[in-house]
Scaffold this motif. Sequence first.
Motif, PDB file in Angstrom:
ATOM      1  N   GLN A 222     -10.325 -14.231   0.580  1.00  0.00           N
ATOM      2  CA  GLN A 222      -9.215 -13.334   1.080  1.00  0.00           C
ATOM      3  C   GLN A 222      -8.926 -13.837   2.648  1.00  0.00           C
ATOM      4  O   GLN A 222      -9.856 -13.963   3.520  1.00  0.00           O
ATOM      5  CB  GLN A 222      -9.630 -11.941   1.146  1.00  0.00           C
ATOM      6  N   HIS A 223      -7.705 -13.970   3.034  1.00  0.00           N
ATOM      7  CA  HIS A 223      -7.321 -14.484   4.143  1.00  0.00           C
ATOM      8  C   HIS A 223      -6.114 -13.480   4.595  1.00  0.00           C
ATOM      9  O   HIS A 223      -5.008 -13.390   3.906  1.00  0.00           O
ATOM     10  CB  HIS A 223      -6.767 -15.720   4.401  1.00  0.00           C
ATOM     11  N   PRO A 224      -6.048 -12.932   5.884  1.00  0.00           N
ATOM     12  CA  PRO A 224      -4.820 -12.244   6.234  1.00  0.00           C
ATOM     13  C   PRO A 224      -3.278 -12.612   6.084  1.00  0.00           C
ATOM     14  O   PRO A 224      -2.436 -12.157   5.786  1.00  0.00           O
ATOM     15  CB  PRO A 224      -4.974 -11.895   7.695  1.00  0.00           C
ATOM     16  N   GLU A 225      -3.375 -14.091   6.084  1.00  0.00           N
ATOM     17  CA  GLU A 225      -2.101 -14.705   5.851  1.00  0.00           C
ATOM     18  C   GLU A 225      -1.638 -14.930   4.423  1.00  0.00           C
ATOM     19  O   GLU A 225      -0.289 -15.068   4.268  1.00  0.00           O
ATOM     20  CB  GLU A 225      -2.133 -16.253   6.364  1.00  0.00           C
ATOM     21  N   ASP A 226      -2.569 -14.366   3.574  1.00  0.00           N
ATOM     22  CA  ASP A 226      -2.047 -14.240   2.007  1.00  0.00           C
ATOM     23  C   ASP A 226      -1.092 -13.294   1.981  1.00  0.00           C
ATOM     24  O   ASP A 226      -0.112 -13.282   1.058  1.00  0.00           O
ATOM     25  CB  ASP A 226      -3.382 -14.062   1.266  1.00  0.00           C
ATOM     26  N   LEU A 227      -0.991 -12.137   2.915  1.00  0.00           N
ATOM     27  CA  LEU A 227       0.129 -11.115   3.045  1.00  0.00           C
ATOM     28  C   LEU A 227       1.375 -11.567   3.036  1.00  0.00           C
ATOM     29  O   LEU A 227       2.143 -11.235   2.678  1.00  0.00           O
ATOM     30  CB  LEU A 227      -0.392 -10.119   3.843  1.00  0.00           C
ATOM     31  N   SER A 228       1.357 -13.078   3.450  1.00  0.00           N
ATOM     32  CA  SER A 228       2.685 -13.545   3.597  1.00  0.00           C
ATOM     33  C   SER A 228       3.434 -13.964   2.337  1.00  0.00           C
ATOM     34  O   SER A 228       4.686 -14.050   2.086  1.00  0.00           O
ATOM     35  CB  SER A 228       2.715 -14.849   4.538  1.00  0.00           C
ATOM     36  N   LEU A 229       2.549 -13.912   1.133  1.00  0.00           N
ATOM     37  CA  LEU A 229       2.961 -14.237  -0.125  1.00  0.00           C
ATOM     38  C   LEU A 229       3.487 -13.130  -1.024  1.00  0.00           C
ATOM     39  O   LEU A 229       3.852 -13.197  -2.016  1.00  0.00           O
ATOM     40  CB  LEU A 229       1.694 -14.856  -0.946  1.00  0.00           C
TER      41      LEU A 229
END
Length: 113
Positions: free
Chosen positions: A5-12
């Motif tokens: 899990q990476h915070p930047e995944d939220l951009s998806l």
Amino acid sequence: MPSYQHPEDLSLARDLAQLAPVEAKAFLGLKGATERADGAIPDKYRELMSIAVALTTQCAYCIDAHAKNAVKAGATREEIAETAFIAAALRAGAAVGHGLLALRLFDKAAAGR
């Protein structure tokens, strides 16, 4: 070991919603209903409950979002700590409850040998 899990995944999130628009609309509608400000449960308690559920489901994104919302709603560090232990106790209690089920099913299987 790197984290999945990476915070930047939220951009998806927008892509995910666009790929399944009917399901996304239903999910976001439910999410909106539970996060409404005009409910009988005050925002702070809604956020503490959300954190408890997020801890038991182990959703890092939910923990992040609801911890931030809890600050805005006036929750304290002590309330977060108590919430964590309440969630832990209930999760452990669920394991005991499922242990009862396992014991009953074991007994049933053993009786049928």
